[in-house]
Design an enzyme around this catalytic site. Sequence first.
Site, mmCIF file in Angstrom:
data_model
loop_
_atom_site.group_PDB
_atom_site.id
_atom_site.type_symbol
_atom_site.label_atom_id
_atom_site.label_comp_id
_atom_site.label_asym_id
_atom_site.label_seq_id
_atom_site.Cartn_x
_atom_site.Cartn_y
_atom_site.Cartn_z
ATOM 1 N N GLY A 179 41.467 31.542 27.919
ATOM 2 C CA GLY A 179 40.315 32.233 28.487
ATOM 3 C C GLY A 179 40.130 33.635 27.936
ATOM 4 N N GLN A 180 39.055 34.281 28.387
ATOM 5 C CA GLN A 180 38.665 35.568 27.836
ATOM 6 C C GLN A 180 39.614 36.705 28.226
ATOM 7 O OE1 GLN A 180 35.996 36.338 25.630
ATOM 8 N NE2 GLN A 180 36.317 34.146 25.389
ATOM 9 N N ILE A 181 40.080 36.730 29.479
ATOM 10 C CA ILE A 181 40.996 37.803 29.866
ATOM 11 C C ILE A 181 42.308 37.673 29.109
ATOM 12 C CG2 ILE A 181 42.265 38.872 31.771
ATOM 13 C CD1 ILE A 181 40.026 38.059 33.636
ATOM 14 N N ARG A 189 32.110 30.735 48.959
ATOM 15 C CA ARG A 189 33.497 31.191 48.830
ATOM 16 C C ARG A 189 34.467 30.119 49.329
ATOM 17 N NH1 ARG A 189 35.552 36.033 47.486
ATOM 18 N NH2 ARG A 189 37.615 36.629 48.235
ATOM 19 N N ASN A 223 40.677 26.414 44.190
ATOM 20 C CA ASN A 223 41.832 27.174 43.751
ATOM 21 C C ASN A 223 43.066 26.943 44.609
ATOM 22 O OD1 ASN A 223 41.199 28.953 41.335
ATOM 23 N ND2 ASN A 223 39.397 29.252 42.616
ATOM 24 N N GLN A 258 50.797 24.699 41.243
ATOM 25 C CA GLN A 258 51.610 25.617 40.472
ATOM 26 C C GLN A 258 52.769 26.168 41.300
ATOM 27 O OE1 GLN A 258 48.741 28.390 38.795
ATOM 28 N NE2 GLN A 258 48.330 27.009 37.090
ATOM 29 N N ALA A 314 43.599 35.440 39.028
ATOM 30 C CA ALA A 314 42.494 34.523 39.300
ATOM 31 C C ALA A 314 42.030 34.659 40.743
ATOM 32 C CB ALA A 314 42.928 33.088 39.026
ATOM 33 N N ASN A 315 40.718 34.718 40.927
ATOM 34 C CA ASN A 315 40.138 34.917 42.256
ATOM 35 C C ASN A 315 39.982 33.616 43.036
ATOM 36 O OD1 ASN A 315 39.784 37.750 42.337
ATOM 37 N ND2 ASN A 315 38.130 37.550 40.851
ATOM 38 N N ASP A 364 40.512 47.573 40.519
ATOM 39 C CA ASP A 364 39.720 48.320 41.497
ATOM 40 C C ASP A 364 40.167 49.779 41.551
ATOM 41 O OD1 ASP A 364 38.376 45.884 42.483
ATOM 42 O OD2 ASP A 364 40.364 45.390 43.230
ATOM 43 N N HIS A 399 40.857 41.911 47.337
ATOM 44 C CA HIS A 399 40.093 42.121 46.103
ATOM 45 C C HIS A 399 38.755 41.399 46.274
ATOM 46 C CE1 HIS A 399 39.013 42.572 41.934
ATOM 47 N NE2 HIS A 399 38.950 41.274 41.776
#
Length: 320
Positions: A16-18, A99, A106, A113, A131-132, A160, A188
């Site tokens: 991924g990008q991060i 949400r 998730n 995991q 990860a959110n 933040d 967060h």
Amino acid sequence: MEVQQTLTVCVTGAAGQIAYSFIPLLLSGQVFGQVKINLRLLDIPKMETALKGVVMEIEDCAYPLIGDIQTGSNPKELFKNCDLIVFLGGFPRLPGMERKDLLQKNANIFKEQGEALQEVGKDDVKCVVVANPANTNCLILSRYATKIPRQNFTCLTRLDQNRAYAQVALALNKPLNSLKNIIIWGNHSTTQYPSIEHATADGQSFVLPDQGQFIERIQKRGAEVLNARGNSSVFSAANAVKDHIKDWFNGREDTLLSLGVLSNGEYGVQSGLCFSYPIRCLGAFKYEIVGNLELSDFSKQKLKVTEEELIQEQGLAESI
């Protein structure tokens, strides 16, 4: 250059990008210094070909600190013998998704995991969840990996905090290194409480012209970035992951830092929630929650709001 230590680090969501922004920070010594890194790159099965491309780029960078590299999609293989796991991978929030739906997706990922950690992970592995929804994902992970000490589970609120420092510096026209003790409390999310109640600039307390606007700006900064660039925060998030791990590993006692950690009831927050607190990093992956700060009624109310959201998220996660 003398390498004194070797660490095995797993990055999930590694295609991924991060991860693409974080891995160069890790392998160039900006996280641990002159420490050799054995790297484990985990992603979902359909991303395994992309992971091969990531490995090619790592090879082409010729990092002196890189040890061996393993890639794959099975956490039970890649979590073995890891000293640190950075959980960047999660199901993204799609347009129209509530949400609750994100939590459900998730919760299943982090349950799997956590079970893998319980089965094959080292007893002292350190975990950073990005990860959110990061706080609740971290809570779920810890619930299924009970052999690992509670204090080894953290989630990222350093992004933040970095945002808050930058906005205060701009508002006061002060250099960033003149500021201390800006704190992120809670989740967060848009209920987080960025607090300047114990902050100083050049050693002096200060006020902002519009504290409410400052709080809202930090709470909604992620959405502001998303709207401006058409994508979520990437290199600022990777930089915050670097800061989080670097200070946790090396120690930094000169200022309060913000980490999401499992609560023991500090400041009246429900025990067990993953809550961002003022933290003093002691080095060697040790920290302490600074529990003796006096809070105004305004701050107490803000803490209650973000705590209530985390309790709701916990309930949703437990119902899945």
